[in-house]
Design an enzyme around this catalytic site. Structure first.
Site, short mmCIF file in Angstrom:
data_model
loop_
_atom_site.label_atom_id
_atom_site.label_comp_id
_atom_site.label_asym_id
_atom_site.label_seq_id
_atom_site.Cartn_x
_atom_site.Cartn_y
_atom_site.Cartn_z
N ASN A 1 0.83 -1.21 0.00
CA ASN A 1 0.00 0.00 0.00
C ASN A 1 0.86 1.25 0.00
OD1 ASN A 1 -2.12 -1.68 0.05
ND2 ASN A 1 -2.60 -1.40 2.22
N ASP B 1 -0.66 4.16 1.05
CA ASP B 1 -1.19 5.02 2.12
C ASP B 1 -0.33 4.83 3.37
OD1 ASP B 1 -2.23 2.93 3.96
OD2 ASP B 1 -3.67 2.51 2.37
N HIS C 1 5.87 -0.48 -2.64
CA HIS C 1 5.45 0.26 -3.84
C HIS C 1 5.46 1.77 -3.65
CE1 HIS C 1 3.15 -3.55 -5.38
NE2 HIS C 1 4.46 -3.66 -5.48
N GLY D 1 -5.42 -9.01 2.64
CA GLY D 1 -5.97 -8.09 1.66
C GLY D 1 -5.16 -7.94 0.40
N SER E 1 -4.50 -9.87 -3.49
CA SER E 1 -4.91 -10.92 -4.42
C SER E 1 -3.73 -11.83 -4.77
CB SER E 1 -5.46 -10.28 -5.69
OG SER E 1 -4.49 -9.41 -6.23
P1 NAD Z 1 -4.74 -6.46 -4.77
O1 NAD Z 1 -4.39 -7.04 -6.08
O2 NAD Z 1 -3.87 -6.84 -3.68
O3 NAD Z 1 -6.31 -6.84 -4.51
C1 NAD Z 1 -7.05 -6.46 -3.36
C2 NAD Z 1 -7.40 -7.69 -2.50
O4 NAD Z 1 -8.05 -7.25 -1.31
C3 NAD Z 1 -8.36 -8.69 -3.17
O5 NAD Z 1 -7.82 -10.00 -3.06
C4 NAD Z 1 -9.65 -8.59 -2.34
O6 NAD Z 1 -10.34 -9.84 -2.22
C5 NAD Z 1 -9.10 -8.14 -1.00
N1 NAD Z 1 -10.04 -7.43 -0.16
C6 NAD Z 1 -11.04 -6.58 -0.52
N2 NAD Z 1 -11.68 -6.09 0.57
C7 NAD Z 1 -11.07 -6.65 1.65
C8 NAD Z 1 -11.26 -6.53 3.06
N3 NAD Z 1 -12.21 -5.74 3.58
N4 NAD Z 1 -10.43 -7.23 3.88
C9 NAD Z 1 -9.46 -8.04 3.37
N5 NAD Z 1 -9.23 -8.19 2.05
C10 NAD Z 1 -10.03 -7.50 1.19
O7 NAD Z 1 -4.73 -4.95 -4.75
P2 NAD Z 1 -5.11 -3.93 -5.89
O8 NAD Z 1 -6.27 -3.15 -5.43
O9 NAD Z 1 -5.22 -4.66 -7.19
O10 NAD Z 1 -3.86 -2.99 -5.89
C11 NAD Z 1 -2.63 -3.33 -6.52
C12 NAD Z 1 -1.61 -2.28 -6.20
O11 NAD Z 1 -2.14 -0.96 -6.34
C13 NAD Z 1 -1.20 -2.35 -4.75
O12 NAD Z 1 -0.20 -3.28 -4.64
C14 NAD Z 1 -0.80 -0.92 -4.45
O13 NAD Z 1 0.52 -0.67 -4.87
C15 NAD Z 1 -1.75 -0.11 -5.26
N6 NAD Z 1 -2.94 0.32 -4.46
C16 NAD Z 1 -2.73 0.81 -3.20
C17 NAD Z 1 -3.82 1.20 -2.41
C18 NAD Z 1 -3.56 1.73 -1.01
O14 NAD Z 1 -2.45 2.19 -0.74
N7 NAD Z 1 -4.52 1.66 -0.08
C19 NAD Z 1 -5.12 1.09 -2.92
C20 NAD Z 1 -5.30 0.60 -4.24
C21 NAD Z 1 -4.19 0.22 -4.99
#
Ligand code: NAD
Length: 239
Positions: free
Chosen positions: A98, A100, A115, A181, A183
Site C-alpha cells: 500500500n 497510504d 510500492h 488483503g 490478491s
Molecule cells: P490487490 O491485487 O492486492 O487486490 C485487493 C485484494 O483485497 C483482493 O484480493 C480482495 O479480495 C481483498 N479485499 C477486498 N476487501 C477486503 C477486506 N475488507 N479485507 C481483506 N481483504 C479484502 O490490490 P489492488 O487493489 O489490485 O492494488 C494493486 C496495487 O495498487 C497495490 O499493490 C498498491 O501498490 C496499489 N494500491 C494501493 C492502495 C492503497 O495504498 N490503499 C489502494 C489501491 C491500490
C-alpha cells in the site's frame, strides 16, 4: 527496517505481515482489482506507468494528488490497529504494497513500503532526492533542489522494486506470516510467500481467498480484515 537491524532482534519471535489494498478497503480507500481493473475510473496503464506519466503528466499528478488528499481523510481500521497489539509479544515487520500511511498512523513501528508512499515525492532526474510532501499536491513546475520536475514516490508498473531484496531477507526469517488483503497476483510482491521457511504458519486473511500455491503451511481466514486480523492476532498472542 534494514535487514541488518532485524538480525539484532533475536529476543522475540518474528511476525512478518504482508498487506495489500484490501486491508485499507474498510477505511474507505478502494482497491482497484475489485473495480474491474479501473482505479478510480482510470486504466492503470494511464496513471501508474512511466509511459503514462511521459504522455500526460498533468493527469498523473492530478490522479496522485487526489489519492493523497483522499487517504489523508481516512482513518486506520481495526485491522491496522490489531496488528500493533502483536508488538507486545513479537518483533513485527509490516511489508505493505500500500501507498497510504494507515499502518504508521495506527502505530506500527516497522513498516516497509514495497510500492512507495503517497506522502513522498521524488525527483524525476535524481531518484535519491526524496521529499516529504505531507498532504500537499505536486504541480507541474515543482522542482527538486537540482532543478528537475518532481513526481510521486510510487513504484509504477514496469519499474523495479528497490526494497524487494530487503523484504525477501526479512520474510526468510519469519516465525509467523500474516497475509492480508492482497490478491497475490502483483509480482514481485506476490513471490514473497515463496521465501517463507518450511513449516512457518502463513495466515491468509481475505474474504475472497486467493489461489495459494506451493506446499507452505497456509491457514485460511476467509474474513474481512477488520474481523480476520483481530482474530489472528488474538490467536498469536495466546501462543
Ligand atoms: P490487490 O491485487 O492486492 O487486490 C485487493 C485484494 O483485497 C483482493 O484480493 C480482495 O479480495 C481483498 N479485499 C477486498 N476487501 C477486503 C477486506 N475488507 N479485507 C481483506 N481483504 C479484502 O490490490 P489492488 O487493489 O489490485 O492494488 C494493486 C496495487 O495498487 C497495490 O499493490 C498498491 O501498490 C496499489 N494500491 C494501493 C492502495 C492503497 O495504498 N490503499 C489502494 C489501491 C491500490
Amino acid at each position: 527496517m534494514p535487514y541488518q537491524q532485524l538480525t539484532d532482534l533475536k529476543d522475540k519471535p518474528l511476525v512478518v505481515v504482508l498487506t495489500g489494498a484490501g486491508i485499507s478497503a474498510e477505511s474507505g480507500i478502494p482497491t482497484f482489482r475489485d473495480a474491474n481493473g479501473l482505479w478510480e475510473g482510470h486504466n492503470v496503464m494511464e496513471v501508474a506507468t512511466p509511459e503514462g506519466f511521459a504522455k500526460n503528466p498533468e493527469l498523473v499528478l492530478r490522479f496522485y494528488n487526489d489519492r493523497r488528499a483522499g487517504a489523508a481523510k481516512c482513518q486506520p481500521n481495526e485491522g491496522h490497529i490489531a496488528l500493533t497489539r502483536l508488538e507486545e509479544k513479537y518483533n513485527v515487520v509490516v511489508i505493505t504494497q500500500n501507498v497510504d500511511d494507515l499502518h504508521e498512523r495506527a502505530g506500527s513501528s516497522h513498516v516497509l513500503h514495497l510500492h512507495g508512499e503517497l506522502r513522498k515525492v521524488r525527483s524525476t532526474a535524481y531518484p535519491d532526492l526524496i521529499y516529504d510532501y505531507e498532504d500537499r499536491p505536486i504541480n507541474i513546475g515543482d522542482l527538486c533542489e537540482r532543478g528537475a520536475q518532481l513526481r510521486p514516490h510510487i513504484v509504477w508498473f514496469g519499474e523495479s522494486v528497490p526494497e524487494y531484496t530487503n523484504a525477501e531477507l526479512i520474510v526468510q526469517n519469519a516465525d509467523y506470516v500474516i497475509v492480508v488483503g492482497t490478491s497475490m497476483v502483483v509480482y514481485p510482491a506476490a513471490g514473497l510467500v515463496d521465501e517463507v521457511s518450511d513449516g512457518a504458519p502463513i495466515y491468509v486473511v481475505n474474504p475472497e481467498m486467493p489461489n495459494l500455491y506451493g506446499s507452505q503451511n497456509y491457514i485460511r481466514v476467509p474474513e474481512k480484515a477488520t474481523v480476520g486480523v483481530p482474530r489472528v492476532v488474538d490467536e498469536l498472542l495466546a501462543k
